[in-house]
Scaffold this active site. Structure first.
Site, PDB file in Angstrom:
ATOM      1  N   LEU A  21       0.839  -1.194   0.000  1.00 46.48           N
ATOM      2  CA  LEU A  21       0.000   0.000   0.000  1.00 46.48           C
ATOM      3  C   LEU A  21       0.879   1.251   0.000  1.00 46.48           C
ATOM      4  CD1 LEU A  21      -2.808  -0.933   2.563  1.00 46.48           C
ATOM      5  CD2 LEU A  21      -2.976  -0.860   0.078  1.00 46.48           C
ATOM      6  N   GLY A  67       3.752  -4.575   7.714  1.00 49.52           N
ATOM      7  CA  GLY A  67       2.803  -3.571   8.172  1.00 49.52           C
ATOM      8  C   GLY A  67       1.746  -3.247   7.140  1.00 49.52           C
ATOM      9  N   ASP A  68       2.177  -2.927   5.914  1.00 48.55           N
ATOM     10  CA  ASP A  68       1.233  -2.626   4.830  1.00 48.55           C
ATOM     11  C   ASP A  68       1.554  -3.433   3.588  1.00 48.55           C
ATOM     12  OD1 ASP A  68       3.591  -1.425   4.152  1.00 48.55           O
ATOM     13  OD2 ASP A  68       2.760   0.594   3.873  1.00 48.55           O
ATOM     14  N   GLU A  69       2.123  -4.632   3.804  1.00 49.44           N
ATOM     15  CA  GLU A  69       2.524  -5.501   2.694  1.00 49.44           C
ATOM     16  C   GLU A  69       1.699  -6.784   2.736  1.00 49.44           C
ATOM     17  OE1 GLU A  69       6.696  -6.145   2.891  1.00 49.44           O
ATOM     18  OE2 GLU A  69       7.198  -4.027   2.620  1.00 49.44           O
TER      19      GLU A  69
END
Length: 304
Positions: free
Chosen positions: A187, A228-230
């Site tokens: 993201l 975390g945002d993967e």
């Protein structure tokens, strides 16, 4: 054998048969004696276990009181005992009573008087509490496995869970000579959500996006949060006729539509990369590295 033991043995031998029957009647375990295929003796515990009065048990075929699914196993158990296998383990099955189902364990032994027939001595035990405890342990173990393999926030697979599923996907593809794709999603600008709205709202975006991923892919596809945002997705049995650019365009059109959150609508953007088995690698590390590298190449290209 000392004198005391000899006296005790002599006294026991002189006890009448009726006394032994009284002992069997009072035992907490259900006891049946079977000659041929007919029950010739049942104690009080057997009557309680089967939910039958004594006259409904004695002089009846033992199989009448067993579920059809267990009859073959019980007969084999009897044959094993008759053939001298006295260490054959107890067998378990569900006893179907008129009022409820009772999980039981059964074990048999044989006895034969000097000139008498072969007698099967069968003991049965209600293992309801054991079964409930075993089920509780299995549920706890399953829960612990789930927690070990899933991300606590999004409930997607975590790195460990993804690793286990990737190994299975590779083994299955090798066995079936099939292909699959690995999609890496990062993201973009997610840090800005946390900075502007706080980590609680950031978590809301991650949870909503994880739900979006689960809804957009097939049940046979594997979706994981590995950072975390993967996020990483294993696309099962992907067609080789669909090129990477077409594949990514179709996926981005599905998963990157705006999210409706408590703080308003959040416009998603992400960098994506894809690798394929076996063209880009035949092991997890190589496939992930290829997808990750293409994702960062796309991210670098979009920032220029």
């Amino acid at each position: 054998m000392d004198v005391t033991e000899e006296l005790l043995r002599t006294e026991l031998e002189q006890l009448p048969q009726k006394f032994y029957r009284q002992i069997l009647t009072l035992l907490p375990e259900a006891v049946l004696m079977i000659i041929g295929r007919r029950i010739v003796f049942a104690n009080q515990s057997a009557c309680r276990l089967f939910g039958q009065p004594l006259h409904m048990l004695v002089d009846h075929h033992y199989a009448r009181f067993l579920p059809r699914s267990a009859q073959a196993e019980v007969m084999q158990h009897f044959r094993n005992v008759q053939n001298g296998n006295n260490h054959f383990p107890r067998i378990t099955f569900d006893l179907q009573r008129h009022d409820r189902t009772v999980p039981v364990s059964l074990q048999a032994a044989i006895a034969r008087a000097a000139d008498g027939p072969l007698v099967y001595i069968v003991t049965l035990r209600d293992i309801t509490l054991e079964a409930e405890l075993s089920q509780a342990i299995k549920q706890r173990e399953a829960r612990l496995r789930y927690l070990a393999e899933h991300d606590h926030l999004t409930q997607l697979l975590n790195r460990k869970g993804f690793h286990d599923h990737m190994a299975k996907a590779i083994a299955r593809a090798q066995r079936q000579k099939a292909e699959f794709a690995v999609l890496y999603i990062d993201l973009d600008n997610f840090k800005q959500v946390n900075d502007r709205y706080g980590h609680t709202m950031g978590d809301e975006v991650l949870v909503s996006f994880a739900r979006r991923l689960k809804d957009c892919f097939r049940t046979s596809d594997i979706v994981a949060r590995v950072g975390g945002d993967e996020f990483v997705v294993i696309l099962d049995q992907i067609s080789p006729d669909v090129g990477d650019e077409e594949l990514l365009a179709n996926i981005r059109a599905k998963v990157l539509t705006p999210l409706t959150c408590s703080f308003g609508q959040h416009v998603l953007d992400a960098s994506t990369g894809v690798s394929r088995f076996p063209q880009d690698g035949v092991d997890e590390a190589t496939l992930i590295e290829a997808a990750d590298q293409r994702m960062y190449t796309a991210k670098a290209g979009s920032s220029n």
